[in-house]
Motif scaffolding. Structure first.
Motif, PDB file in Angstrom:
ATOM      1  N   ILE A   1      47.046  20.878 -30.026  1.00  0.00           N
ATOM      2  CA  ILE A   1      47.399  19.841 -28.850  1.00  0.00           C
ATOM      3  C   ILE A   1      48.418  20.043 -28.246  1.00  0.00           C
ATOM      4  CG2 ILE A   1      47.000  18.805 -26.367  1.00  0.00           C
ATOM      5  CD1 ILE A   1      44.944  18.171 -26.878  1.00  0.00           C
ATOM      6  N   GLY A   2      49.697  19.297 -28.616  1.00  0.00           N
ATOM      7  CA  GLY A   2      51.297  19.026 -28.500  1.00  0.00           C
ATOM      8  C   GLY A   2      51.805  20.297 -29.180  1.00  0.00           C
ATOM      9  N   VAL A   3      51.664  20.849 -29.904  1.00  0.00           N
ATOM     10  CA  VAL A   3      51.905  22.147 -30.483  1.00  0.00           C
ATOM     11  C   VAL A   3      52.073  22.820 -29.032  1.00  0.00           C
ATOM     12  CG1 VAL A   3      52.025  23.920 -31.929  1.00  0.00           C
ATOM     13  CG2 VAL A   3      51.892  21.439 -32.502  1.00  0.00           C
ATOM     14  N   LEU A   4      51.209  23.183 -28.413  1.00  0.00           N
ATOM     15  CA  LEU A   4      50.294  24.324 -27.197  1.00  0.00           C
ATOM     16  C   LEU A   4      51.852  23.544 -26.124  1.00  0.00           C
ATOM     17  CD1 LEU A   4      47.379  25.053 -27.556  1.00  0.00           C
ATOM     18  CD2 LEU A   4      49.502  26.635 -28.090  1.00  0.00           C
ATOM     19  N   ILE A   5      51.637  22.598 -25.745  1.00  0.00           N
ATOM     20  CA  ILE A   5      52.667  21.727 -24.740  1.00  0.00           C
ATOM     21  C   ILE A   5      54.000  22.217 -24.881  1.00  0.00           C
ATOM     22  CG2 ILE A   5      52.954  19.890 -23.621  1.00  0.00           C
ATOM     23  CD1 ILE A   5      50.383  18.355 -24.513  1.00  0.00           C
ATOM     24  N   PHE A   6      54.684  21.707 -26.657  1.00  0.00           N
ATOM     25  CA  PHE A   6      55.727  22.368 -27.015  1.00  0.00           C
ATOM     26  C   PHE A   6      56.495  23.129 -26.663  1.00  0.00           C
ATOM     27  CE2 PHE A   6      59.905  21.821 -30.143  1.00  0.00           C
ATOM     28  CZ  PHE A   6      60.429  20.071 -29.155  1.00  0.00           C
ATOM     29  N   ALA A   7      55.151  24.603 -27.107  1.00  0.00           N
ATOM     30  CA  ALA A   7      55.655  25.866 -27.108  1.00  0.00           C
ATOM     31  C   ALA A   7      55.760  26.172 -25.636  1.00  0.00           C
ATOM     32  CB  ALA A   7      54.569  25.774 -27.960  1.00  0.00           C
ATOM     33  N   VAL A   8      55.226  25.196 -24.730  1.00  0.00           N
ATOM     34  CA  VAL A   8      55.743  26.161 -23.096  1.00  0.00           C
ATOM     35  C   VAL A   8      56.909  25.575 -23.322  1.00  0.00           C
ATOM     36  CG1 VAL A   8      54.910  25.301 -20.764  1.00  0.00           C
ATOM     37  CG2 VAL A   8      53.140  25.813 -23.128  1.00  0.00           C
ATOM     38  N   PHE A   9      57.472  24.209 -23.536  1.00  0.00           N
ATOM     39  CA  PHE A   9      58.802  23.542 -23.062  1.00  0.00           C
ATOM     40  C   PHE A   9      59.744  24.886 -23.834  1.00  0.00           C
ATOM     41  CE2 PHE A   9      61.606  20.828 -25.129  1.00  0.00           C
ATOM     42  CZ  PHE A   9      62.538  20.942 -24.398  1.00  0.00           C
ATOM     43  N   LEU A  10      59.160  25.073 -24.728  1.00  0.00           N
ATOM     44  CA  LEU A  10      60.840  26.107 -25.480  1.00  0.00           C
ATOM     45  C   LEU A  10      60.684  26.887 -24.646  1.00  0.00           C
ATOM     46  CD1 LEU A  10      59.873  25.086 -29.252  1.00  0.00           C
ATOM     47  CD2 LEU A  10      62.370  24.281 -27.388  1.00  0.00           C
ATOM     48  N   LEU A  11      59.304  27.836 -24.823  1.00  0.00           N
ATOM     49  CA  LEU A  11      59.133  29.310 -24.219  1.00  0.00           C
ATOM     50  C   LEU A  11      59.557  29.154 -22.854  1.00  0.00           C
ATOM     51  CD1 LEU A  11      56.239  30.619 -25.932  1.00  0.00           C
ATOM     52  CD2 LEU A  11      58.839  31.099 -26.580  1.00  0.00           C
ATOM     53  N   SER A  12      58.831  28.418 -21.791  1.00  0.00           N
ATOM     54  CA  SER A  12      59.419  28.174 -20.303  1.00  0.00           C
ATOM     55  C   SER A  12      61.020  27.980 -20.826  1.00  0.00           C
ATOM     56  CB  SER A  12      58.991  27.453 -19.464  1.00  0.00           C
ATOM     57  OG  SER A  12      59.460  26.080 -19.810  1.00  0.00           O
ATOM     58  N   MET A  13      61.516  27.410 -21.210  1.00  0.00           N
ATOM     59  CA  MET A  13      62.818  27.414 -20.421  1.00  0.00           C
ATOM     60  C   MET A  13      63.635  28.468 -21.112  1.00  0.00           C
ATOM     61  SD  MET A  13      65.945  24.728 -23.070  1.00  0.00           S
ATOM     62  CE  MET A  13      63.989  23.488 -23.302  1.00  0.00           C
ATOM     63  N   LEU A  14      63.244  29.545 -22.427  1.00  0.00           N
ATOM     64  CA  LEU A  14      64.592  30.441 -22.781  1.00  0.00           C
ATOM     65  C   LEU A  14      63.735  31.599 -21.897  1.00  0.00           C
ATOM     66  CD1 LEU A  14      64.976  32.362 -25.074  1.00  0.00           C
ATOM     67  CD2 LEU A  14      63.000  32.968 -26.069  1.00  0.00           C
ATOM     68  N   TRP A  15      62.818  31.266 -20.877  1.00  0.00           N
ATOM     69  CA  TRP A  15      62.226  32.243 -19.164  1.00  0.00           C
ATOM     70  C   TRP A  15      63.481  32.220 -18.492  1.00  0.00           C
ATOM     71  CZ3 TRP A  15      60.920  36.903 -18.528  1.00  0.00           C
ATOM     72  CH2 TRP A  15      60.062  37.079 -17.239  1.00  0.00           C
ATOM     73  N   PHE A  16      63.323  30.801 -18.616  1.00  0.00           N
ATOM     74  CA  PHE A  16      64.084  30.619 -17.083  1.00  0.00           C
ATOM     75  C   PHE A  16      65.945  31.244 -17.973  1.00  0.00           C
ATOM     76  CE2 PHE A  16      67.346  27.185 -16.016  1.00  0.00           C
ATOM     77  CZ  PHE A  16      67.181  27.994 -13.903  1.00  0.00           C
TER      78      PHE A  16
ATOM     79  N   TRP B   1      59.115  24.840 -14.942  1.00  0.00           N
ATOM     80  CA  TRP B   1      58.198  24.846 -16.197  1.00  0.00           C
ATOM     81  C   TRP B   1      58.652  23.830 -16.612  1.00  0.00           C
ATOM     82  CZ3 TRP B   1      53.283  25.281 -15.139  1.00  0.00           C
ATOM     83  CH2 TRP B   1      52.537  26.331 -13.990  1.00  0.00           C
ATOM     84  N   PHE B   2      59.915  24.350 -17.512  1.00  0.00           N
ATOM     85  CA  PHE B   2      60.249  23.435 -18.701  1.00  0.00           C
ATOM     86  C   PHE B   2      60.429  21.856 -18.877  1.00  0.00           C
ATOM     87  CE2 PHE B   2      64.702  24.838 -17.254  1.00  0.00           C
ATOM     88  CZ  PHE B   2      64.922  23.654 -17.177  1.00  0.00           C
ATOM     89  N   GLU B   3      60.901  21.342 -17.737  1.00  0.00           N
ATOM     90  CA  GLU B   3      60.911  19.850 -17.223  1.00  0.00           C
ATOM     91  C   GLU B   3      59.231  19.583 -17.138  1.00  0.00           C
ATOM     92  OE1 GLU B   3      63.952  18.050 -14.743  1.00  0.00           O
ATOM     93  OE2 GLU B   3      63.822  20.913 -14.020  1.00  0.00           O
ATOM     94  N   TRP B   4      58.567  19.469 -16.594  1.00  0.00           N
ATOM     95  CA  TRP B   4      56.822  19.375 -16.502  1.00  0.00           C
ATOM     96  C   TRP B   4      55.967  19.876 -17.724  1.00  0.00           C
ATOM     97  CZ3 TRP B   4      55.348  16.941 -12.463  1.00  0.00           C
ATOM     98  CH2 TRP B   4      56.019  17.018 -11.850  1.00  0.00           C
ATOM     99  N   SER B   5      56.537  20.227 -18.922  1.00  0.00           N
ATOM    100  CA  SER B   5      55.726  20.589 -20.044  1.00  0.00           C
ATOM    101  C   SER B   5      56.809  19.502 -20.734  1.00  0.00           C
ATOM    102  CB  SER B   5      55.835  21.603 -20.284  1.00  0.00           C
ATOM    103  OG  SER B   5      57.484  22.476 -20.663  1.00  0.00           O
ATOM    104  N   TYR B   6      57.941  19.004 -20.820  1.00  0.00           N
ATOM    105  CA  TYR B   6      58.097  17.786 -21.443  1.00  0.00           C
ATOM    106  C   TYR B   6      58.176  16.721 -21.190  1.00  0.00           C
ATOM    107  CZ  TYR B   6      62.529  16.060 -23.409  1.00  0.00           C
ATOM    108  OH  TYR B   6      63.508  15.492 -24.466  1.00  0.00           O
ATOM    109  N   PHE B   7      57.770  16.896 -19.829  1.00  0.00           N
ATOM    110  CA  PHE B   7      57.186  14.972 -19.492  1.00  0.00           C
ATOM    111  C   PHE B   7      55.797  14.994 -20.104  1.00  0.00           C
ATOM    112  CE2 PHE B   7      59.692  15.608 -15.129  1.00  0.00           C
ATOM    113  CZ  PHE B   7      60.678  15.595 -16.294  1.00  0.00           C
TER     114      PHE B   7
END
Length: 490
Positions: free
Chosen positions: A413-428, A105-111
């Motif tokens: 929009i970008g802040v939300l996507i970036f937040a998904v990137f960071l938080l999904s990584m933390l969850w992992f 997930w963190f990769e998809w959000s990074y992309f």
């Protein structure tokens, strides 16, 4: 074939030394010959020894500013190694295409974040060259993660990574001491010797990285590597060597006067120790820290004062030895706060929110505010917003804050996507919180998050090199553990 590969693995240390020797020899050659020779060697080296070539990158990327100042012919080594080992991965998995396109997930959000920022930048008249430059900055070290996460790694490889990091920091620490004691006159390129520094920065050690903050971040990972190796050897080998290295690295870290790295390192240590309850680490680190002040910080500063009083003649002599209290005191100094408000970090934050106020949903896109691309190519919106910077000698600057850059360039929009990137990584990472490696990555995540408040941390190649290597190793070991724990039929 397997026997041949095994023998190569046993010679891993010698092959890295050979690569380092080739790099050092190339420094002495004409730039065109150095460019051709290093290209041929490191392409072959990366094909034959992909895992060791990644370890070599730890050395090269950290001292790259020094190397290029001496000989520009060494500029392609890093990109060559990364792209060759990436191509090696694609070839290795050519019969398992699905694994090449399996992302977390963190990769998809990074992309998604990179794609979104690129499109918005294009719509706001940012030049394609600038956008490509920014995309490359975000992706180049990710390719290392992509490659490493698909490798079969061993604990021995992690130990080799730690040793390479330790030896690198030993060299940089000793070089830093020479730089400090010689008042920046020995073992530095001519341009660095006579670089005009402010009174605040003149007392700091810049080192082979050419930047005190980068040197401090490298030493931060050096300290982590020493503690890891202490854990590996369990006080049975190199006991006093590791103790001395902790004191040395702490001492040079203090002499960089890098407040940001000090804060990030403390954050890492607090999270890791609290989660693992390894209280003995706190005692060990406090003792090493105090010893570094007594044995390195004060003696070096006293030596600098003595050398200065002798009347050593240099074009730009440091105004003093510097002090820890003075460095933190500058943070709240009225004159310094006024400077930051007029043309420093506070100025960038204010301008970033001004841009966000005009473009709250999408921002103005990659290559428009305070990133590596704008530092090189400028921005089409700077004139409109009256943006300039005395600190960087013109209108091109780093925002020195990853979050305001994300806010200004990509909006809500970008802040939300970036937040998904960071938080999904933390969850992992959180799912592996019962393992030392899992806790380590959680602590590193928090430390990185704090660093983003005063560095463009996801664009800082030296830092993302370590982060994505460790992230890739964590994923690779997690996959291996899952395969072991799978129930077998029968």
């Amino acid at each position: 074939m397997n026997i041949w590969k095994q023998r190569l693995e046993e010679q891993s240390t010698s092959t890295i030394l050979v690569a380092v020797a080739v790099m050092l020899i190339a420094l002495l050659l004409p730039s065109k010959i150095a460019l051709l020779g290093t290209t041929l060697f490191f392409v072959l080296f990366s094909i034959i020894k992909p895992q060791q070539s990644i370890l070599f990158l730890v050395i090269y990327v950290n001292i790259r500013p020094f190397l290029l100042e001496v000989n520009s012919g060494l500029k392609l080594i890093g990109d060559l190694v990364i792209f060759v080992v990436f191509a090696w991965t694609l070839f290795h998995y050519r019969h398992n295409i699905r694994s090449l396109f399996t992302f977390k997930w963190f990769e998809w959000s990074y992309f998604a974040f990179i794609l979104f920022g690129s499109i918005i930048g294009f719509l706001h008249d940012v030049t394609p060259t600038s956008i490509i430059f920014q995309v490359r900055t975000f992706l180049i070290m990710y390719l290392l993660y992509y490659t490493i996460s698909r490798m079969t790694l061993t604990n021995k490889w992690l130990q080799q990574l730690a040793w390479v990091t330790v030896w690198l920091n030993i060299v940089m620490s000793l070089h830093g001491l020479v730089e400090k004691l010689s008042l920046r006159q020995l073992l530095l390129p001519e341009e660095w010797k006579y670089k005009v520094l402010s009174a605040t920065n003149a007392v700091r050690i810049y080192g082979l990285t050419g930047n005190p903050n980068s040197l401090a971040l490298s030493l931060f990972f050096g300290l982590i590597a020493v503690v890891y190796l202490q854990h590996v050897y369990q006080q049975t080998k190199y006991k006093w060597t590791f103790r001395v290295l902790l004191v040395l690295f702490f001492g040079i870290l203090v002499l960089t006067y890098s407040r940001g790295t000090w804060i990030s390192a403390i954050m890492f240590g607090v999270v890791f120790i609290l989660m693992t309850r390894k209280w003995y680490l706190l005692k060990r680190l406090v003792i090493a820290g105090v010893a570094s002040i007594i044995l390195i910080y004060y003696p070096v500063n006293l030596a600098v004062q003595y050398i200065t009083e002798l009347g050593v003649t240099v074009d730009e002599k440091p105004s003093g030895a510097g002090s820890i209290g003075g460095r933190f005191g500058e943070t709240f100094d009225e004159k310094n706060l006024a400077l930051m408000t007029e043309s420093g970090r506070f100025y960038y934050i204010r301008k970033g929110f001004e841009i966000f106020g005009d473009h709250p949903i999408t921002g103005t896109g990659f290559g428009s505010f305070g990133g590596s691309a704008t530092l090189s190519y400028g921005s089409p919106i700077y004139d409109h917003y009256g943006i300039s910077s005395d600190i960087y000698g013109g209108k091109y600057f780093y925002s020195d804050n990853q979050y305001i850059q994300v806010i200004a360039e990509t909006g809500v929009i970008g802040v939300l996507i970036f937040a998904v990137f960071l938080l999904s990584m933390l969850w992992f990472f959180w799912k592996s919180r019962h393992t030392n490696f899992g806790v380590f990555m959680i602590a590193l995540w928090f430390s990185t998050g704090v660093s983003g408040m005063y560095y463009n941390i996801w664009e800082l190649k030296m830092y993302t090199l370590f982060y994505f290597i460790l992230l890739g190793a964590f994923v690779a070991f997690s996959k291996h553990q899952q395969e072991i724990s799978k129930p077998t039929n029968g």
